[in-house]
Design an enzyme around this catalytic site. Structure first.
Site, PDB file in Angstrom:
ATOM      1  N   HIS A 168       0.938  -0.943   0.086  1.00  0.00           N
ATOM      2  CA  HIS A 168       0.062   0.080   0.077  1.00  0.00           C
ATOM      3  C   HIS A 168       0.948   1.097  -0.116  1.00  0.00           C
ATOM      4  O   HIS A 168       0.659   2.151  -0.816  1.00  0.00           O
ATOM      5  CB  HIS A 168      -0.785  -0.092   1.195  1.00  0.00           C
ATOM      6  CG  HIS A 168      -1.571   1.351   1.616  1.00  0.00           C
ATOM      7  ND1 HIS A 168      -2.352   1.960   0.960  1.00  0.00           N
ATOM      8  CD2 HIS A 168      -1.236   2.232   2.457  1.00  0.00           C
ATOM      9  CE1 HIS A 168      -2.835   3.145   1.402  1.00  0.00           C
ATOM     10  NE2 HIS A 168      -2.194   3.185   2.626  1.00  0.00           N
ATOM     11  N   ASP A 207       7.174  22.676 -25.466  1.00  0.00           N
ATOM     12  CA  ASP A 207       7.134  21.164 -24.821  1.00  0.00           C
ATOM     13  C   ASP A 207       8.424  21.231 -23.829  1.00  0.00           C
ATOM     14  O   ASP A 207       8.820  22.080 -23.596  1.00  0.00           O
ATOM     15  CB  ASP A 207       7.436  19.880 -25.913  1.00  0.00           C
ATOM     16  CG  ASP A 207       6.805  18.786 -25.626  1.00  0.00           C
ATOM     17  OD1 ASP A 207       7.168  18.195 -24.666  1.00  0.00           O
ATOM     18  OD2 ASP A 207       5.997  18.268 -26.471  1.00  0.00           O
ATOM     19  N   TRP A 234       7.405  -0.226   4.193  1.00  0.00           N
ATOM     20  CA  TRP A 234       7.914   0.201   2.973  1.00  0.00           C
ATOM     21  C   TRP A 234       9.365   0.828   3.266  1.00  0.00           C
ATOM     22  O   TRP A 234      10.025   0.877   2.143  1.00  0.00           O
ATOM     23  CB  TRP A 234       7.137   1.270   2.219  1.00  0.00           C
ATOM     24  CG  TRP A 234       7.322   2.698   3.090  1.00  0.00           C
ATOM     25  CD1 TRP A 234       6.760   2.900   4.131  1.00  0.00           C
ATOM     26  CD2 TRP A 234       8.016   4.053   2.561  1.00  0.00           C
ATOM     27  NE1 TRP A 234       7.086   4.247   4.675  1.00  0.00           N
ATOM     28  CE2 TRP A 234       7.694   4.860   3.470  1.00  0.00           C
ATOM     29  CE3 TRP A 234       8.766   4.314   1.307  1.00  0.00           C
ATOM     30  CZ2 TRP A 234       8.335   6.230   3.381  1.00  0.00           C
ATOM     31  CZ3 TRP A 234       9.162   5.444   1.400  1.00  0.00           C
ATOM     32  CH2 TRP A 234       9.240   6.466   2.196  1.00  0.00           C
ATOM     33  N   SER A 280      13.059   6.374 -13.514  1.00  0.00           N
ATOM     34  CA  SER A 280      11.957   7.189 -13.873  1.00  0.00           C
ATOM     35  C   SER A 280      11.875   8.688 -13.145  1.00  0.00           C
ATOM     36  O   SER A 280      11.840   9.790 -13.990  1.00  0.00           O
ATOM     37  CB  SER A 280      10.726   6.446 -13.761  1.00  0.00           C
ATOM     38  OG  SER A 280       9.819   7.274 -14.043  1.00  0.00           O
ATOM     39  N   SER A 281      12.022   8.497 -11.784  1.00  0.00           N
ATOM     40  CA  SER A 281      11.934   9.956 -11.252  1.00  0.00           C
ATOM     41  C   SER A 281      13.050  10.632 -11.761  1.00  0.00           C
ATOM     42  O   SER A 281      12.849  11.988 -11.660  1.00  0.00           O
ATOM     43  CB  SER A 281      11.956   9.593  -9.714  1.00  0.00           C
ATOM     44  OG  SER A 281      10.769   8.786  -9.468  1.00  0.00           O
ATOM     45  N   HIS A 330      13.511  11.733   4.217  1.00  0.00           N
ATOM     46  CA  HIS A 330      12.688  12.922   4.518  1.00  0.00           C
ATOM     47  C   HIS A 330      12.617  13.998   3.435  1.00  0.00           C
ATOM     48  O   HIS A 330      11.416  14.467   3.266  1.00  0.00           O
ATOM     49  CB  HIS A 330      13.570  13.346   5.726  1.00  0.00           C
ATOM     50  CG  HIS A 330      12.551  14.427   6.330  1.00  0.00           C
ATOM     51  ND1 HIS A 330      11.408  13.966   7.062  1.00  0.00           N
ATOM     52  CD2 HIS A 330      12.314  15.653   6.193  1.00  0.00           C
ATOM     53  CE1 HIS A 330      10.518  15.234   7.496  1.00  0.00           C
ATOM     54  NE2 HIS A 330      11.103  16.209   6.900  1.00  0.00           N
ATOM     55  N   GLU A 351      12.329  13.127   0.535  1.00  0.00           N
ATOM     56  CA  GLU A 351      11.046  12.419  -0.264  1.00  0.00           C
ATOM     57  C   GLU A 351       9.629  12.956   0.272  1.00  0.00           C
ATOM     58  O   GLU A 351       8.767  13.407  -0.357  1.00  0.00           O
ATOM     59  CB  GLU A 351      11.148  10.801  -0.125  1.00  0.00           C
ATOM     60  CG  GLU A 351       9.767  10.235  -0.647  1.00  0.00           C
ATOM     61  CD  GLU A 351       9.649  10.040  -2.228  1.00  0.00           C
ATOM     62  OE1 GLU A 351      10.765  10.430  -2.901  1.00  0.00           O
ATOM     63  OE2 GLU A 351       8.557   9.848  -2.444  1.00  0.00           O
ATOM     64  N   TYR A 405       9.081  15.927   1.321  1.00  0.00           N
ATOM     65  CA  TYR A 405       8.673  17.030   0.861  1.00  0.00           C
ATOM     66  C   TYR A 405       8.645  17.224  -0.657  1.00  0.00           C
ATOM     67  O   TYR A 405       7.867  17.799  -1.318  1.00  0.00           O
ATOM     68  CB  TYR A 405       9.978  18.069   1.272  1.00  0.00           C
ATOM     69  CG  TYR A 405       9.844  18.207   2.624  1.00  0.00           C
ATOM     70  CD1 TYR A 405       8.628  18.628   3.315  1.00  0.00           C
ATOM     71  CD2 TYR A 405      11.057  18.206   3.692  1.00  0.00           C
ATOM     72  CE1 TYR A 405       8.390  18.897   4.615  1.00  0.00           C
ATOM     73  CE2 TYR A 405      10.916  18.122   4.985  1.00  0.00           C
ATOM     74  CZ  TYR A 405       9.687  18.834   5.384  1.00  0.00           C
ATOM     75  OH  TYR A 405       9.360  18.601   6.734  1.00  0.00           O
ATOM     76  N   SER A 437      -1.280  27.287  -4.223  1.00  0.00           N
ATOM     77  CA  SER A 437      -0.906  28.781  -4.389  1.00  0.00           C
ATOM     78  C   SER A 437      -1.442  29.087  -5.641  1.00  0.00           C
ATOM     79  O   SER A 437      -1.459  30.382  -5.791  1.00  0.00           O
ATOM     80  CB  SER A 437       0.695  29.023  -4.353  1.00  0.00           C
ATOM     81  OG  SER A 437       1.121  28.281  -2.854  1.00  0.00           O
ATOM     82  N   HIS A 440      14.796  12.412  12.778  1.00  0.00           N
ATOM     83  CA  HIS A 440      13.791  12.259  13.416  1.00  0.00           C
ATOM     84  C   HIS A 440      12.818  11.299  13.373  1.00  0.00           C
ATOM     85  O   HIS A 440      11.806  11.142  13.921  1.00  0.00           O
ATOM     86  CB  HIS A 440      12.955  13.712  13.367  1.00  0.00           C
ATOM     87  CG  HIS A 440      12.288  14.015  12.058  1.00  0.00           C
ATOM     88  ND1 HIS A 440      12.425  15.159  11.561  1.00  0.00           N
ATOM     89  CD2 HIS A 440      12.040  13.229  11.122  1.00  0.00           C
ATOM     90  CE1 HIS A 440      11.808  15.431  10.319  1.00  0.00           C
ATOM     91  NE2 HIS A 440      11.458  14.165  10.193  1.00  0.00           N
ATOM     92  N   HIS A 441      13.089  10.558  12.176  1.00  0.00           N
ATOM     93  CA  HIS A 441      12.469   9.387  12.179  1.00  0.00           C
ATOM     94  C   HIS A 441      12.797   8.049  12.826  1.00  0.00           C
ATOM     95  O   HIS A 441      12.157   7.086  12.597  1.00  0.00           O
ATOM     96  CB  HIS A 441      12.278   8.947  10.510  1.00  0.00           C
ATOM     97  CG  HIS A 441      11.768   9.710   9.673  1.00  0.00           C
ATOM     98  ND1 HIS A 441      10.527   9.768   9.224  1.00  0.00           N
ATOM     99  CD2 HIS A 441      12.320  11.195   8.980  1.00  0.00           C
ATOM    100  CE1 HIS A 441      10.070  10.836   8.411  1.00  0.00           C
ATOM    101  NE2 HIS A 441      11.218  11.672   8.339  1.00  0.00           N
ATOM    102  N   THR A 465       6.825  26.723   7.086  1.00  0.00           N
ATOM    103  CA  THR A 465       5.778  25.907   6.954  1.00  0.00           C
ATOM    104  C   THR A 465       4.494  26.744   7.189  1.00  0.00           C
ATOM    105  O   THR A 465       3.508  27.110   6.862  1.00  0.00           O
ATOM    106  CB  THR A 465       5.585  24.690   7.399  1.00  0.00           C
ATOM    107  OG1 THR A 465       6.604  23.859   7.212  1.00  0.00           O
ATOM    108  CG2 THR A 465       4.424  23.965   7.102  1.00  0.00           C
ATOM    109  N   LYS A 511       4.000  29.637   5.006  1.00  0.00           N
ATOM    110  CA  LYS A 511       3.094  29.361   3.993  1.00  0.00           C
ATOM    111  C   LYS A 511       1.635  29.331   4.296  1.00  0.00           C
ATOM    112  O   LYS A 511       0.842  30.032   3.405  1.00  0.00           O
ATOM    113  CB  LYS A 511       3.637  28.049   3.294  1.00  0.00           C
ATOM    114  CG  LYS A 511       4.940  27.914   2.800  1.00  0.00           C
ATOM    115  CD  LYS A 511       5.147  26.791   1.864  1.00  0.00           C
ATOM    116  CE  LYS A 511       4.433  27.077   0.455  1.00  0.00           C
ATOM    117  NZ  LYS A 511       5.261  27.942  -0.351  1.00  0.00           N
ATOM    118  N   ARG A 529       1.940   0.814  15.484  1.00  0.00           N
ATOM    119  CA  ARG A 529       1.282   0.693  13.893  1.00  0.00           C
ATOM    120  C   ARG A 529       1.713  -0.621  13.558  1.00  0.00           C
ATOM    121  O   ARG A 529       2.641  -1.443  14.204  1.00  0.00           O
ATOM    122  CB  ARG A 529       2.068   1.719  13.193  1.00  0.00           C
ATOM    123  CG  ARG A 529       3.335   1.776  13.022  1.00  0.00           C
ATOM    124  CD  ARG A 529       4.166   3.008  12.480  1.00  0.00           C
ATOM    125  NE  ARG A 529       3.874   2.994  10.988  1.00  0.00           N
ATOM    126  CZ  ARG A 529       4.756   3.806  10.309  1.00  0.00           C
ATOM    127  NH1 ARG A 529       5.774   4.219  10.783  1.00  0.00           N
ATOM    128  NH2 ARG A 529       4.350   3.503   8.958  1.00  0.00           N
TER     129      ARG A 529
END
Lengths: 529, 270
Positions: free
Chosen positions: A80, A109, A145, A172-173, A256, A258, A260, A271, A305-306, A331, A334, A453
């Site tokens: 998932h 293009d 994951w 790809s990315s 991390h 990722e 963002y 925006s 922090h993870h 943040t 914003k 979890r």
């Protein structure tokens, strides 16, 4: 900003329509076609990943195993996440970028059209590989994951397929990101200097740099896993002198930024939409850009922090706590800028605006719970509990996914030339909003009360809130069928004709074009004054 | 007109859900909503930090929502307002950069103080080495000649199976009970050493505000000083395979005299 179209694309573009038949979609190098392909792919993956979430929620409806075995449950949580992150959200943003960046900066293009085609067509293969593991002996990857060793090394035959599919997604990315940087930096219309660029373009420029910086890091990490399993290395195996925690550091150095990557383009989309339906210019555009740049920079120095619970030196824990707390500042800027844009404006509430407002509302909840997670002593309680699940789903679903849907509703009439059914759109918004909160808000409570979890079964005191979450998830899933119907209707060109400006308050080069735009647009660049 | 109908439909749905929520909450009594305050000095400090953050976040969130809702209600086109033209203000931008920063500094200070206390693992009066395995915990009392495995209790194990005839509702402390709990004395600074034999696990007891990973090849350290005798329950918190949900942590805290009796009994019978 004012524009003058130097070429009238209505009668200047009679040549080079799309190739006939299905081969159009295989061989296309057109940014609009590829944008469409990316978006359809993302929608399919959204439903595939969503049905896996429903398996998870159905199993968690009541205590005791009622539907699936724990190993299959773990495969579902793992798949998932991988599918939603790499298959649904990221391709959706790339699809929006493909459709919009050239039209927003006045380019004909993308800079590298063939790379663009290749970048997309890798994805179906990558996800076929990944999904095929469900049918293998030992089943799909079940390590989460995050793929922490040593657990991930216990994966069965699915293991090399997992690694290869991640490599493909990464390639790809990276190709998509290089293309976006090349397009933005080289192909802007005359007069469009950097600070005049629309915010979606800015958000993607920053996101693309993040992608280029961190996808190779992920590739390195998973390659080390591969050699640990098959070639006798011991990067992460303690018994061979390796370090299992090293993987977590490398993974989150990717992970991390990722996070963002999954939210910055959403900031860009919102925006655009809020000023359009406020009929008032975006407040503090320059500070919006600086805030995104600051968030991107900070994303590289907060990874640990993870993993506060791995046991790190006090000084390291303090550094990562302070750096993480700092992210709240840009943040906050914003959020406050969006509020200031709304203040004393003249708002209307069409579906894109509803989703954008829902985004600001619920992203704020996710952002604030993120700030709570930064506090290390409290994080020892939150970590790996459902509180974290609630937090990141609040930023990813009513955050990223709402922004994507807002963007689709906002630009779909531009792409197809027809308006979607506004009543159905609003119904979709309200049902989605109600169910998304019913799903994820109770997770804060069960997490704080102590539910870890990634467990397939739970103690009895968690039952009520789990049942709410399951009901919410089913409702959320069904509500998305309305979205599917709306998109299909628009793709079939069923609906009232959309005007070129589409909405009353729109601004930007893409709204100078006809709806739908010609197959090739801005073959002669417009001049931006 | 269709928009109006939709608004009524939306309001109706909201009301229906409010009813549904309150109904299900009443049916089963209100389940636990918040972090436990816990039974150690540290856990109360952590709870205090959590509540402080929760309140600050609630106030900031409420402020954002009130401003947003005010705009939504007052500044809408249907009221015939004309939008303002301004879109910049350096002083406002500086204010909402500096004020949040000041709030962050203010909360970082107590958070740092608590963290320093938690990480100070010296002065231990006894030490227990905890090893995580797939899927049970092993406790080794380094100062006494005691060691044992701690597994999920038999009733829970029977009840969780797919198609089991024993309902989880009939099992006391379902999934939170073990055959042999870890026993510690109250009022004693106990050092816990954590490691693992196969994959990474995490040892978590919410009442102690302690969670740390048990990692193969590493020894992690933490400490606890429980004030009240009692039975405290937690679970493995790091995904460790198919049995991850089925390896609870149970700690029994006894008065020092009772603890000594337990030690005597354990070592005498072994």
């Amino acid at each position: 900003m004012a524009y003058s179209a130097t070429a009238d694309e209505h009668h200047d573009e009679h040549h080079d329509g799309p190739a006939p038949g299905l081969m159009r979609w295989v061989t296309t190098t057109n940014h609009k076609d590829l944008g469409t392909l990316y978006l359809w792919f993302s929608l399919i993956m959204f439903f595939v990943g969503g049905s896996m979430a429903l398996v998870i929620r159905a199993e968690l409806f009541q205590p005791g195993l009622s539907l699936v075995q724990p190993e299959f449950f773990n495969q579902m949580t793992t798949m998932h996440a991988l599918i939603m992150i790499f298959g649904a959200v990221m391709p959706a943003f790339v699809g929006l970028a493909n459709w919009l960046l050239p039209m927003m900066i006045g380019a004909p293009d993308m800079a590298l059209p063939r790379v663009n085609n290749w970048g997309f067509w890798i994805l179906p293969f990558a996800f076929t590989l990944l999904l095929s593991t469900l049918f293998m002996p030992g089943g799909a990857p079940a390590s989460g994951w995050t793929m922490y060793p040593p657990l991930v090394l216990q994966t069965g035959e699915a293991f090399p397929f997992l690694i290869l599919s991640i490599h493909l997604m990464g390639i790809s990315s990276i190709m998509g990101a290089i293309n976006i940087v090349a397009t933005i930096l080289n192909m802007r219309a005359p007069g469009m200097d950097l600070m005049k660029m629309p915010l979606f373009v800015w958000s993607w420029l920053i996101t693309a740099y993040l992608l280029i910086a961190v996808m190779p890091v992920l590739a390195g990490a998973v390659t080390m896993l591969l050699t640990d399993k098959y070639f006798g290395t011991a990067f992460f195996t303690a018994a061979g002198g390796g370090d299992p925690v090293l993987f977590q550091h490398i993974f989150w150095f990717f992970g991390h930024p990722e996070v963002y990557i999954l939210i910055l383009p959403a900031f860009g989309i919102v925006s655009h939409i809020i000023p359009a339906f406020c009929r008032k210019p975006l407040f503090g555009k320059a500070s919006m850009v600086y805030a995104m740049a600051a968030i991107a920079f900070l994303s590289f120095i907060v990874w640990a922090h993870h993993m506060f619970t791995v046991g790190m030196p006090l000084a390291a824990a303090l550094f990562f706590m302070f750096a993480t707390m700092l992210i709240a500042v840009p943040t906050g800027v914003k959020i406050f800028n969006w509020l200031a844009t709304m203040w004393r404006s003249a708002m209307t509430f069409e579906t894109p605006m509803l989703f954008a407002l829902g985004f600001v509302f619920m992203f704020t909840i996710g952002g604030l719970s993120g700030l709570m997670l930064a506090i290390v002593p409290a994080d020892f309680q939150y970590h790996d509990s459902y509180f974290v699940v609630a937090h990141f789903h609040y930023v990813l679903v009513p955050g990223s996914v709402f922004a994507i849907m807002a963007g689709v509703y906002f630009w779909l009439p531009k792409w197809t030339g027809v308006m979607y059914n506004e009543t159905l759109g609003k119904l979709h918004f309200w049902l989605t909003t109600i169910f998304v909160n019913l799903t994820f808000f109770p997770m804060h409570f069960i997490g704080l009360a102590g539910m870890p979890r990634r467990i397939p079964d739970y103690a009895l005191q968690f039952t009520t809130f789990n049942q709410m979450a399951t009901i919410g998830a089913i409702g959320f899933g069904l509500s998305q069928l309305i979205f599917l119907y709306i998109v299909i209707q628009s793709a079939r060109r069923a609906g009232e004709k959309a005007s070129d400006r589409v909405w009353e308050g729109t601004e930007g080069l893409e709204f100078e074009l006809s709806s739908p735009p010609a197959y090739h647009t801005f073959t002669t660049p417009p001049t931006v004054r | 007109m269709s928009t109006n109908r939709l608004k009524f439909a939306g309001a109706g749905l909201l009301a229906a859900f409010a009813l549904l929520l309150s109904g299900s909450a009443m049916a089963s009594g209100l389940p636990p909503l918040n972090m436990p305050e816990g039974v150690t000095e540290i856990s109360r400090e952590v709870y205090g930090l959590h509540m402080m953050m929760l309140k600050i976040c609630a106030v900031i969130g409420a402020l954002v929502f009130v401003i947003m809702l005010t705009s939504i209600i007052l500044h809408r086109k249907s009221r015939g307002v004309t939008p303002a033209k301004w879109h910049e203000s350096t002083s406002v931008e500086i204010a909402w950069t500096v004020i949040p920063f000041a709030i962050l500094v203010a909360v970082a200070i107590p958070a740092t103080a608590t963290l320093v206390k938690m990480e100070d693992t010296g002065g231990a009066e006894m030490t227990i080495k905890i090893t995580g395995y797939q899927w049970n915990w092993h406790y080794d009392y380094l100062d006494h000649d005691i060691e044992f495995f701690s597994n999920l209790d038999a009733d829970s194990t029977q009840a969780y199976q797919l198609g089991s005839d024993l309902s989880p509702l009939d099992v006391e402390h379902y999934l939170l009970n073990v055959d042999e709990p870890m026993v510690i004395p109250t009022g004693t600074r106990v050092r816990l050493l954590l490691t693992a034999g196969d994959v990474i696990h995490a040892w978590w007891v919410p009442e102690f505000a302690l969670k740390k990973d048990a990692i193969p090849g590493f020894i992690n350290e933490m400490w606890v000083n429980v004030e009240k005798p009692g039975i405290y329950r937690g679970q493995c918190a790091e995904l460790c395979g198919r049995g991850h949900g089925f390896m609870p942590v149970v700690v029994v805290a006894k008065e020092p005299a009772d603890f000594e009796a337990w030690v005597a009994e354990r070592t005498g019978t072994e």
